[in-house]
Design a protein around this motif. Structure first.
Motif, PDB file in Angstrom:
ATOM      1  N   ILE A   1      37.336  23.408  45.622  1.00  0.00           N
ATOM      2  CA  ILE A   1      36.897  24.805  45.648  1.00  0.00           C
ATOM      3  C   ILE A   1      35.736  24.976  46.607  1.00  0.00           C
ATOM      4  O   ILE A   1      35.706  25.905  47.432  1.00  0.00           O
ATOM      5  CB  ILE A   1      36.516  25.272  44.228  1.00  0.00           C
TER       6      ILE A   1
ATOM      7  N   THR B   1      41.650  28.141  46.919  1.00  0.00           N
ATOM      8  CA  THR B   1      41.144  29.499  47.110  1.00  0.00           C
ATOM      9  C   THR B   1      41.914  30.496  46.245  1.00  0.00           C
ATOM     10  O   THR B   1      42.989  30.170  45.709  1.00  0.00           O
ATOM     11  CB  THR B   1      41.284  29.921  48.585  1.00  0.00           C
ATOM     12  N   PRO B   2      41.409  31.730  46.131  1.00  0.00           N
ATOM     13  CA  PRO B   2      42.155  32.761  45.398  1.00  0.00           C
ATOM     14  C   PRO B   2      43.506  33.078  46.033  1.00  0.00           C
ATOM     15  O   PRO B   2      44.403  33.597  45.357  1.00  0.00           O
ATOM     16  CB  PRO B   2      41.229  33.978  45.442  1.00  0.00           C
ATOM     17  N   ASP B   3      43.670  32.762  47.309  1.00  0.00           N
ATOM     18  CA  ASP B   3      44.916  33.085  48.003  1.00  0.00           C
ATOM     19  C   ASP B   3      45.986  32.013  47.854  1.00  0.00           C
ATOM     20  O   ASP B   3      47.180  32.310  47.990  1.00  0.00           O
ATOM     21  CB  ASP B   3      44.640  33.323  49.487  1.00  0.00           C
TER      22      ASP B   3
ATOM     23  N   GLU C   1      45.910  29.705  45.115  1.00  0.00           N
ATOM     24  CA  GLU C   1      45.953  29.239  43.732  1.00  0.00           C
ATOM     25  C   GLU C   1      45.947  30.450  42.792  1.00  0.00           C
ATOM     26  O   GLU C   1      44.924  31.121  42.629  1.00  0.00           O
ATOM     27  CB  GLU C   1      44.755  28.341  43.438  1.00  0.00           C
ATOM     28  N   PRO C   2      47.088  30.760  42.169  1.00  0.00           N
ATOM     29  CA  PRO C   2      47.163  31.952  41.322  1.00  0.00           C
ATOM     30  C   PRO C   2      46.226  31.905  40.115  1.00  0.00           C
ATOM     31  O   PRO C   2      45.826  32.960  39.604  1.00  0.00           O
ATOM     32  CB  PRO C   2      48.632  31.987  40.883  1.00  0.00           C
ATOM     33  N   ASP C   3      45.840  30.717  39.656  1.00  0.00           N
ATOM     34  CA  ASP C   3      44.961  30.594  38.497  1.00  0.00           C
ATOM     35  C   ASP C   3      43.506  30.345  38.902  1.00  0.00           C
ATOM     36  O   ASP C   3      42.726  29.792  38.121  1.00  0.00           O
ATOM     37  CB  ASP C   3      45.447  29.449  37.602  1.00  0.00           C
ATOM     38  N   PHE C   4      43.151  30.764  40.101  1.00  0.00           N
ATOM     39  CA  PHE C   4      41.838  30.432  40.666  1.00  0.00           C
ATOM     40  C   PHE C   4      40.691  30.843  39.730  1.00  0.00           C
ATOM     41  O   PHE C   4      39.802  30.033  39.439  1.00  0.00           O
ATOM     42  CB  PHE C   4      41.661  31.098  42.025  1.00  0.00           C
ATOM     43  N   MET C   5      40.665  32.093  39.266  1.00  0.00           N
ATOM     44  CA  MET C   5      39.539  32.564  38.458  1.00  0.00           C
ATOM     45  C   MET C   5      39.472  31.846  37.110  1.00  0.00           C
ATOM     46  O   MET C   5      38.381  31.521  36.623  1.00  0.00           O
ATOM     47  CB  MET C   5      39.627  34.079  38.251  1.00  0.00           C
ATOM     48  N   GLU C   6      40.620  31.586  36.499  1.00  0.00           N
ATOM     49  CA  GLU C   6      40.633  30.835  35.245  1.00  0.00           C
ATOM     50  C   GLU C   6      40.068  29.437  35.465  1.00  0.00           C
ATOM     51  O   GLU C   6      39.252  28.947  34.667  1.00  0.00           O
ATOM     52  CB  GLU C   6      42.062  30.769  34.703  1.00  0.00           C
TER      53      GLU C   6
ATOM     54  N   LEU D   1      38.058  28.395  37.945  1.00  0.00           N
ATOM     55  CA  LEU D   1      36.645  28.451  38.338  1.00  0.00           C
ATOM     56  C   LEU D   1      35.740  28.648  37.134  1.00  0.00           C
ATOM     57  O   LEU D   1      34.719  27.953  36.983  1.00  0.00           O
ATOM     58  CB  LEU D   1      36.448  29.583  39.345  1.00  0.00           C
TER      59      LEU D   1
END
Length: 355
Positions: free
Chosen positions: A326, A332-334, A336-341, A343
């Motif tokens: 990361i 990245t958010p683009d 990895e669909p689960d990026f926010m979870e 992070l």
């Protein structure tokens, strides 16, 4: 962080979120802290462990009922353990006796308790028996996210210290240091990471892959000095190299539960050591020293990612590597669909406000 399994053959292809789920795998049960005394007999009920019975006393750990029953049997009266069927109260908790009111006294009580369990021959020998005993003291803090200056006066955040191997029995937060030693080309490409294989005889996670340098922070030692110590003991990296080239890059925190149900909330301080281009790389090359590491291999980043997804890394070390991806912008958010979870799960607070 303990494990009851061995490295799996290369048959898995875990997602990054599934990897996070393995290292951050515990949430408080819905009835935690319930006022109804009947709820306190539930097998998964966790009792807050406080410094005293005062309503404003901080919670320092969470205890399973089997630990509560053992503490109730302690003959020296060092603990106050209210009856489970007592009248409802705002906070049911176990605590030290009012006379055990300084870090030194609490440390002495815990030393006597844990050594007694170790020597009993029948109390948690798979955790604190002679073969599992680490003979290393870990600090416990009033506020796990507060100032970490061990052995300060009694009014500081430092509460006491206790044997490392016993910490999971009491659900206290523990702390460690993890460092990634890596090479990369001047343009940031061709990343290669030094990856150790843990000794097959190690007490925890034998044979798994690890971060370049990793270890717990013993009581009385600062975060960075712990890293310096571990770098030499585990990897033969001279302290001048560590002091000159290491960069603090943050921390991760996660709530891990062992296969046997013991709680290990952990904070890991994270460091990077990028081998400078154009210098002799030999002083930066880690080598086994204290027997905890079997070997070190310099692996391309894509190979490291593959091994992470195969489940070959110790669970918290995989989390450190995801944090590395990361920070580098590889995850990245683009892409990895689960990026926010992912992070947010790497920086958890253990639901501490609910303890």
């Amino acid at each position: 962080m303990d494990s009851g399994h061995k490295p799996d053959p290369a048959t898995k292809n875990l997602s990054f979120l599934e990897i996070v789920d393995q290292g951050d795998n515990f949430r408080l049960p819905a009835h935690h802290g319930a006022h109804d005394p009947a709820t306190r007999t539930s097998p998964d009920y966790l009792v807050p462990w406080t410094l005293s019975q005062s309503p404003d006393s901080p919670v320092i750990g969470l205890l399973k009922l089997e630990i509560i029953e053992l503490l109730r049997k302690e003959p020296d009266g060092s603990f106050i353990i209210p009856e489970l069927a007592a009248e409802p109260r705002s906070r049911y908790c176990a605590s030290f006796h009012p006379s055990v009111n300084t870090p030194a006294k609490r440390t002495a009580v815990m030393k006597r308790l844990c050594e007694g369990w170790r020597d009993s021959g029948n109390i948690y020998q798979d955790i604190i028996g002679p073969e599992k005993w680490r003979n290393e003291m870990y600090p416990v803090y009033r506020n796990p996210f507060g100032v970490h200056l061990p052995h300060d006066p009694d009014t500081s955040n430092y509460a006491f210290e206790m044997e490392r191997s016993a910490c999971a029995l009491f659900g206290v937060v523990t702390y460690g240091v993890h460092m990634t030693i890596y090479h990369e080309d001047p343009d940031g490409s061709n990343v290669r990471i030094w990856v150790p294989t843990r000794s097959r005889t190690k007490q925890t996670w034998p044979g798994f892959l690890d971060n370049s340098v990793a270890g717990g922070i013993p009581s009385g030692m600062s975060v960075f000095e712990s890293l310096v110590k571990e770098s030499m003991e585990e990897a033969s990296i001279d302290e001048d190299i560590v002091r000159t080239h290491t960069k603090s890059v943050g921390s991760i925190s996660y709530y891990f539960q062992t296969a046997k149900g013991w709680l290990q909330p952990e904070v890991e301080y994270v460091y990077d050591l990028r081998v400078p281009p154009g210098v002799d790389p030999r002083p930066f090359q880690p080598k086994p020293l204290d027997g905890e590491v079997e070997s070190f291999d310099l692996l391309p980043l894509d190979v490291v990612i593959t091994k992470v997804k195969q489940g070959l890394f110790k669970a918290n070390c995989a989390l450190v590597l995801i944090d590395f991806l990361i920070r580098r912008g590889d995850l990245t958010p683009d892409n990895e669909p689960d990026f926010m979870e992912i992070l947010t799960r790497l920086h958890g607070r253990f639901e501490y406000e609910k303890w």
